[in-house]
Each structure stands twice: as structure tokens, then as C-alpha cells.
Motif scaffolding. Structure first.
Motif, PDB file in Angstrom:
ATOM      1  N   VAL A  54       0.947  -1.181  -0.020  1.00 60.18           N
ATOM      2  CA  VAL A  54      -0.023   0.024   0.066  1.00 60.18           C
ATOM      3  C   VAL A  54       0.856   1.164   0.080  1.00 60.18           C
ATOM      4  O   VAL A  54       0.476   2.183  -0.558  1.00 60.18           O
ATOM      5  N   GLU A  55       1.826   1.132   0.766  1.00 62.30           N
ATOM      6  CA  GLU A  55       3.159   2.200   0.752  1.00 62.30           C
ATOM      7  C   GLU A  55       3.549   2.573  -0.700  1.00 62.30           C
ATOM      8  O   GLU A  55       3.690   3.630  -1.014  1.00 62.30           O
ATOM      9  N   GLU A  56       3.997   1.323  -1.199  1.00 63.76           N
ATOM     10  CA  GLU A  56       4.624   1.456  -2.824  1.00 63.76           C
ATOM     11  C   GLU A  56       3.550   1.938  -3.622  1.00 63.76           C
ATOM     12  O   GLU A  56       3.586   2.830  -4.494  1.00 63.76           O
ATOM     13  N   ALA A  57       2.380   1.478  -3.548  1.00 62.33           N
ATOM     14  CA  ALA A  57       1.092   1.865  -4.572  1.00 62.33           C
ATOM     15  C   ALA A  57       0.870   3.534  -4.430  1.00 62.33           C
ATOM     16  O   ALA A  57       0.694   4.061  -5.362  1.00 62.33           O
ATOM     17  N   THR A  58       0.727   3.782  -3.070  1.00 64.73           N
ATOM     18  CA  THR A  58       0.580   5.374  -2.587  1.00 64.73           C
ATOM     19  C   THR A  58       1.631   6.044  -3.474  1.00 64.73           C
ATOM     20  O   THR A  58       1.271   7.219  -3.979  1.00 64.73           O
ATOM     21  N   SER A  59       3.123   5.795  -3.128  1.00 65.84           N
ATOM     22  CA  SER A  59       4.085   6.245  -3.825  1.00 65.84           C
ATOM     23  C   SER A  59       3.969   6.605  -5.373  1.00 65.84           C
ATOM     24  O   SER A  59       4.414   7.726  -5.959  1.00 65.84           O
ATOM     25  N   THR A  60       3.845   5.514  -5.809  1.00 67.44           N
ATOM     26  CA  THR A  60       3.573   5.368  -7.425  1.00 67.44           C
ATOM     27  C   THR A  60       2.615   6.067  -7.776  1.00 67.44           C
ATOM     28  O   THR A  60       2.949   6.703  -8.908  1.00 67.44           O
ATOM     29  N   ALA A  61       1.669   6.360  -7.173  1.00 61.60           N
ATOM     30  CA  ALA A  61       0.417   7.043  -7.843  1.00 61.60           C
ATOM     31  C   ALA A  61       0.954   8.444  -7.659  1.00 61.60           C
ATOM     32  O   ALA A  61       0.513   9.107  -8.788  1.00 61.60           O
ATOM     33  N   PHE A  62       1.495   8.962  -6.482  1.00 63.74           N
ATOM     34  CA  PHE A  62       1.820  10.224  -6.341  1.00 63.74           C
ATOM     35  C   PHE A  62       3.051  10.740  -7.441  1.00 63.74           C
ATOM     36  O   PHE A  62       3.137  11.735  -8.009  1.00 63.74           O
ATOM     37  N   PHE A  87       9.336  15.950  -3.052  1.00 65.61           N
ATOM     38  CA  PHE A  87       7.961  15.540  -2.549  1.00 65.61           C
ATOM     39  C   PHE A  87       7.730  14.012  -2.528  1.00 65.61           C
ATOM     40  O   PHE A  87       7.535  13.280  -3.596  1.00 65.61           O
ATOM     41  N   GLN A  88       7.910  13.390  -1.398  1.00 64.11           N
ATOM     42  CA  GLN A  88       7.697  11.852  -1.429  1.00 64.11           C
ATOM     43  C   GLN A  88       6.678  11.494  -0.365  1.00 64.11           C
ATOM     44  O   GLN A  88       7.001  11.636   0.814  1.00 64.11           O
ATOM     45  N   ILE A  89       5.521  11.136  -0.834  1.00 65.53           N
ATOM     46  CA  ILE A  89       4.295  10.853  -0.185  1.00 65.53           C
ATOM     47  C   ILE A  89       4.452  10.025   1.320  1.00 65.53           C
ATOM     48  O   ILE A  89       3.739  10.112   2.117  1.00 65.53           O
ATOM     49  N   CYS A  90       5.327   9.063   0.905  1.00 68.52           N
ATOM     50  CA  CYS A  90       5.573   7.860   2.125  1.00 68.52           C
ATOM     51  C   CYS A  90       6.979   7.982   2.349  1.00 68.52           C
ATOM     52  O   CYS A  90       7.383   7.022   3.037  1.00 68.52           O
ATOM     53  N   GLY A  91       7.663   8.840   2.066  1.00 67.24           N
ATOM     54  CA  GLY A  91       9.227   8.814   2.564  1.00 67.24           C
ATOM     55  C   GLY A  91      10.100   8.504   1.312  1.00 67.24           C
ATOM     56  O   GLY A  91       9.437   7.947   0.205  1.00 67.24           O
ATOM     57  N   SER A 114      -1.665  -1.836  -9.424  1.00 67.52           N
ATOM     58  CA  SER A 114      -3.094  -2.007  -9.401  1.00 67.52           C
ATOM     59  C   SER A 114      -3.789  -2.824  -8.303  1.00 67.52           C
ATOM     60  O   SER A 114      -4.761  -2.324  -7.614  1.00 67.52           O
ATOM     61  N   CYS A 115      -3.044  -3.996  -7.896  1.00 66.99           N
ATOM     62  CA  CYS A 115      -3.469  -4.475  -6.612  1.00 66.99           C
ATOM     63  C   CYS A 115      -3.080  -3.699  -5.510  1.00 66.99           C
ATOM     64  O   CYS A 115      -4.242  -3.615  -4.602  1.00 66.99           O
ATOM     65  N   GLY A 116      -2.127  -3.047  -5.366  1.00 67.37           N
ATOM     66  CA  GLY A 116      -1.827  -2.279  -4.023  1.00 67.37           C
ATOM     67  C   GLY A 116      -2.555  -1.248  -3.948  1.00 67.37           C
ATOM     68  O   GLY A 116      -3.304  -0.855  -3.042  1.00 67.37           O
ATOM     69  N   LEU A 117      -3.206  -0.407  -5.044  1.00 69.57           N
ATOM     70  CA  LEU A 117      -4.166   0.616  -4.986  1.00 69.57           C
ATOM     71  C   LEU A 117      -5.555   0.319  -4.503  1.00 69.57           C
ATOM     72  O   LEU A 117      -6.368   0.927  -3.760  1.00 69.57           O
ATOM     73  N   TRP A 118      -6.125  -1.152  -5.098  1.00 69.15           N
ATOM     74  CA  TRP A 118      -7.257  -1.496  -4.422  1.00 69.15           C
ATOM     75  C   TRP A 118      -7.022  -1.889  -2.959  1.00 69.15           C
ATOM     76  O   TRP A 118      -8.253  -1.714  -2.240  1.00 69.15           O
TER      77      TRP A 118
END
Length: 512
Positions: A200-208, A275-279, A301-305
């Protein structure tokens, strides 16, 4: 002194203390020395030893105690690194299995640590679950220790064979990153979701990262992004993603580069990348729960879901409609898969009545996900593009929640939605963050005064009185700082009428 500033001082003081704690970032660090070779094993010392193992996502760990002046240790290093390559680093072949580390006993700061493990010769290797190394020790006379001395690992081949015997695996030194056809499905193991917090951290970072790289922050997308960030500040399952989301809100104006001249964009480019949303140390390609058996399956896609489901079960009743519009607007404006974006928008647009209960929104998202899986299952079967180990399916499968099904036939499933909701809440809520919370000193802190002030000042999240919104202390600090900072900005520079003011509030737009 105002209440806001008082809370801010307390929170920032705690934040300085929190940043001195162990960080999971070191687990994925791979140093490139002079561009010649890569060190995959993690160098530990007495100051970070416990913290690293406390935060380790791996199932097992190996610690090599050595001395840098020891010729045998220098000769053994290439053997150890050949094995570490398989398990450590952002491109690990078998991530999440074994954390490979080393401690230099020749350094005075490590003397007591090496003594605790009765290190009598170099190199000396130990094996065990990461948690057992936290404040751990080893005594050769102790028979029932979870930490074991590796007595047959003098070459890379021998070391890996020894480890394979302990894990019941058959890893080889020549294994390459992907394709992971050997990867076993985890659908029948409910405990696997606990590791998804890292995905989830990686998906959040990738999206941003996608949002920044594609310069997607424009006047018409500012409000949807701010709404989604506000949702993350309060409900993201990761402490450091909550903290980062709040920090981005504080600095949000610096991210809006659409109206800048070209030379201004160039000068700001380096700052934006910071700017790194999760570090800054969140890796890429290190999927654990969401790792597919092929290169182009699952992952982001899995991490984002998983993130969306986690948000849906963490909100309170008064936030359900806000969460719905925030997620729908975020996907519509920032998800770059056009077909997926359109399908999701259609599902959002089919909702005509506002959600009054968090339960209703969580179940709507669950039904939407199953609709997506049904559609993709047929497409992937016809095109032959499905992941053979992780085909799309109706969720949850009977292996995970047999009581969710009232009846099950090939044509129709009758669900017990009360049981389904209970499953979703436990699976994407409690179980998802269980590993993370047990390893985080900040994860369970609630600061009611700061929370109320943050919620009131944003005027975007309707927080019921006494709601248990577990904002991390660091997120609290940045959240209060956001409102204080922006209140000061109003007297410094004019604002464009089209610009959304974070602390002045706005009306949530319902999806019709």
C-alpha cells in the motif's frame, strides 16, 4: 498561546523523537560503491540493530558477525553477497523471505552487541525470525533458542542449501528476478494481508509519482487531489504515508506548476522531486502481498485496490459520502489507465443517493471491485493474459470466508452482507495494519484536541464526536501546521478565485 500552536509544539516535539526510531527504509538499501559492485547485505550496528529487525517485513533473518580486518571475512563476503542478492534490495528475486544483514565486531560500538551473541570467531552466522533478534542474544549452552547458529555456510552454495532446508524451499543462486511461476497463491492464507501495508505504501508512492511526472496538478484537479490527501492524512494505514500526505498539503502550492513559465518549472523541478508521500526510501518493485507470478501482473493495481478497501473500512459514518466522492474523483482525474478509469467513473455515476453509513460505502466498493474482476476475468481468459497463479476471482473466495455465502451456484451468489462487511473490516482493517502497528511506536496514538482542530479547520471531513480516528502523532503535527501555515499565508499574498483554500473549506461534490 493559542490552542493550535500549543498542540503543534507538542506534536513536533514527538515527531523529532519518532524520527530517531528505526526506519524500514534501511531494509531495502543497496549501496553502489564506486559503481563497481553492489552490497545487498545490510550493515547494522548497535544503534539500529533492534529497530531494523523490529520493522523487518521478512519471515526470517540472517546475521553475519565479522571483523573488517579479518582476511577470511573479506574472502567470505562475495559468497554472502551472492545469497543476499536473492533476498535483499528493491530488485530482490525472492523478497519478503529473508533479511540478510551483517555486523562488524571490530568496531567498538558493537562490542557489547557481539558479546550478547557469544561471537567467538569470524565470520559467525545466525538464523531466526527477525523479532527474535530484537533485544536478543545467543548462548551456545542454551538448547531451546529461536536463534540458531549456521554451522554449515562457508560457501554461497552451502549457505543457501542450509537456508533451503530451514524454509522447505529450493531457491538457487542463479535465480533471476521474475518470472515467478513458482510463486504460490496466498488467497487461502488470511494472514498474508498483514504484509500488504508495504505494498500500500508503494502503490501510494507510485500514484503520486505519476501525478508529479505527468504534471497532472492543474486548476481543475486541485480540489479532487486535496480531498483525497485529506482522506489519506486521517485514514491511510501507514503512519509515514499519513505524515507525508499532511506535509504535501502544507506545501501544496509548490506542486502546482501548470501556470508557471518554462524557466520557473525548470528551476522548481528538483524541489518537486523531493516530495515523497510515504518517504524518500520507499522502493519500487518490492511487492510482497501483491507480487504477481509474471512481470506485468498485479503489483500497482493490486496495491491501489488494497488501499481503497483499507480506507473504506477505516472511515466513520459521517465521512462515508466524503470518502466516496474523494475516491471517485481521484480515480477519474488521476488514474492513467483510460478504460479502467471510465469503467470506475461509470460505477460511481450510477450512485444516486448519498452514503449515510460507512458500512454502505465499504460494501459498494466491494461490489464494484467484484464487477471489475468479473469483467477482467472474461477478457483475460479470452486473451490469455491472466496471471496463472492469481486469476481474477469473486472476492472473498470461500477459502477465506465460507460464511459470507448464503448460497453459491454457477449462475448466482447470494451473499450475507453483514458477514461480508465484518470480513472486510477485519481483513482490510485490523489484519492489514496488525504487523505495522505492532512495529510502530506512533501508530496507535490519538490526539483528540489536535484531531478536532484539524477536522474543524478543514471543514471537509465530518467527524462524529468521539470517533476513533487513529491519526499518528506526526500526522497530527503536520495537519495542525497545515492550517496554521495557510492561515498566515492569507495575509501575505492574494489567492486566485479558482484556488481551493485548504483551511477555508469547501462543499463536497456528490457524484450523480
Amino acid at each position: 498561546m493559542s490552542r493550535t500552536l500549543l498542540v503543534l509544539i507538542v506534536c513536533l516535539s514527538a515527531l523529532r523523537f519518532g524520527t530517531s526510531l528505526g526506519s524500514r527504509s534501511i531494509l531495502r538499501t543497496v549501496a553502489d560503491k564506486n559503481g563497481d559492485s553492489e552490497d545487498y547485505a545490510i550493515d547494522l550496528n548497535a544503534t539500529n540493530f533492534d529497530a531494523v529487525f523490529r520493522d523487518a517485513p521478512a519471515t526470517f533473518a540472517v546475521v553475519e558477525f565479522f571483523a573488517h580486518w579479518c582476511p577470511a571475512c573479506r574472502n567470505y563476503k562475495p559468497h554472502y553477497e551472492r545469497v543476499a542478492r536473492l533476498f535483499n534490495g528493491p530488485n530482490a528475486v525472492h523478497p519478503g523471505k529473508v533479511l540478510m544483514t551483517r555486523v562488524d565486531c571490530a568496531l567498538k560500538m558493537n562490542t557489547n552487541l557481539c558479546d550478547k551473541f557469544s561471537v567467538g570467531h569470524f565470520p559467525m552466522l545466525f538464523w531466526g525470525p527477525p523479532s527474535n533478534f530484537v533485544s536478543g542474544s545467543w548462548n551456545p549452552k542454551e538448547e531451546k533458542s529461536e536463534i540458531r547458529n549456521i554451522d554449515d555456510g562457508r560457501t554461497a552454495e552451502k549457505l543457501l542449501n542450509w537456508m533451503n532446508k530451514q524454509m522447505g524451499s529450493s531457491y538457487g543462486l542463479d535465480d533471476q528476478t521474475f518470472e515467478n511461476e513458482h510463486l504460490s497463491s496466498n488467497i487461502s492464507d488470511p494472514g498474508q494481508i498483514a504484509r500488504a501495508v508495504y505494498d500500500v505504501e508503494e502503490a501510494t508512492s507510485t500514484a503520486f509519482d505519476i501525478i508529479l511526472e505527468r504534471k497532472m496538478i492543474k486548476s481543475e484537479t486541485r480540489a479532487p487531489l486535496i480531498k483525497f490527501l485529506q482522506l489519506l492524512v486521517v485514514h491511510h494505514p501507514s503512519v509515514r504515508c499519513r505524515r507525508g500526505s499532511a506535509e504535501i498539503l502544507v506545501n501544496f502550492d509548490e506542486l502546482s506548476l501548470a501556470d508557471m513559465k518554462q524557466e520557473e518549472v525548470a528551476s522548481e523541478k528538483g524541489a518537486v522531486k523531493n516530495f515523497q508521500i510515504c518517504g524518500k526510501d520507499v522502493p519500487r518493485g518490492y511487492w510482497i502481498f501483491c507480487r504477481g507470478s509474471k512481470n506485468d501482473t498485479r503489483g500497482f493495481s493490486c496495491g491501489l485496490w488494497v488501499l481503497l478497501h483499507s480506507l473504506s473500512v477505516r472511515i466513520e459514518d459521517g465521512e462515508s459520502q466524503f470518502a466516496f466522492t474523494a475516491i471517485c474523483d481521484f480515480i477519474r482525474n488521476f488514474f492513467v489507465c483510460e478504460e479502467c478509469r471510465q469503467h470506475f467513473h461509470e460505477m460511481c455515476s450510477s450512485v444516486y443517493s448519498p452514503f449515510n453509513k460507512a458500512r454502505d460505502f465499504a460494501l459498494w466498493l466491494w461490489r464494484a471491485h467484484n464487477k471489475v474482476n468479473e469483467r477482467l476475468l472474461k477478457e483475460e481468459e479470452s486473451m490469455g493474459t491472466a496471471d496463472p497463479k492469481f486469476p481474477k476471482m469473486i472476492w472473498p473466495p470461500p477459502q477465506l470466508c465460507s460464511s459470507c455465502y448464503r448460497s453459491h451456484s454457477s449462475k448466482q451468489i447470494k451473499w450475507d452482507e453483514n458477514v461480508v462487511h465484518k470480513f472486510l473490516t477485519n481483513y482490510y482493517g485490523k489484519m492489514l495494519v496488525s504487523l505495522y502497528k505492532s512495529n510502530s511506536s506512533l501508530g496507535n496514538v490519538v490526539v483528540d484536541g489536535a484531531l478536532d482542530e484539524l477536522a474543524t479547520s478543514t471543514n471537509a471531513v465530518a467527524v462524529p464526536v468521539g470517533a476513533a480516528l487513529a491519526i499518528a502523532l506526526a500526522s497530527c503535527a503536520f495537519g495542525v501546521l497545515a492550517c496554521y501555515w495557510r492561515s498566515q499565508q492569507k495575509s501575505r499574498k492574494p489567492r486566485r478565485s479558482s484556488e481551493l483554500k485548504f483551511c477555508e473549506g469547501y462543499d463536497s461534490t456528490e457524484v450523480k
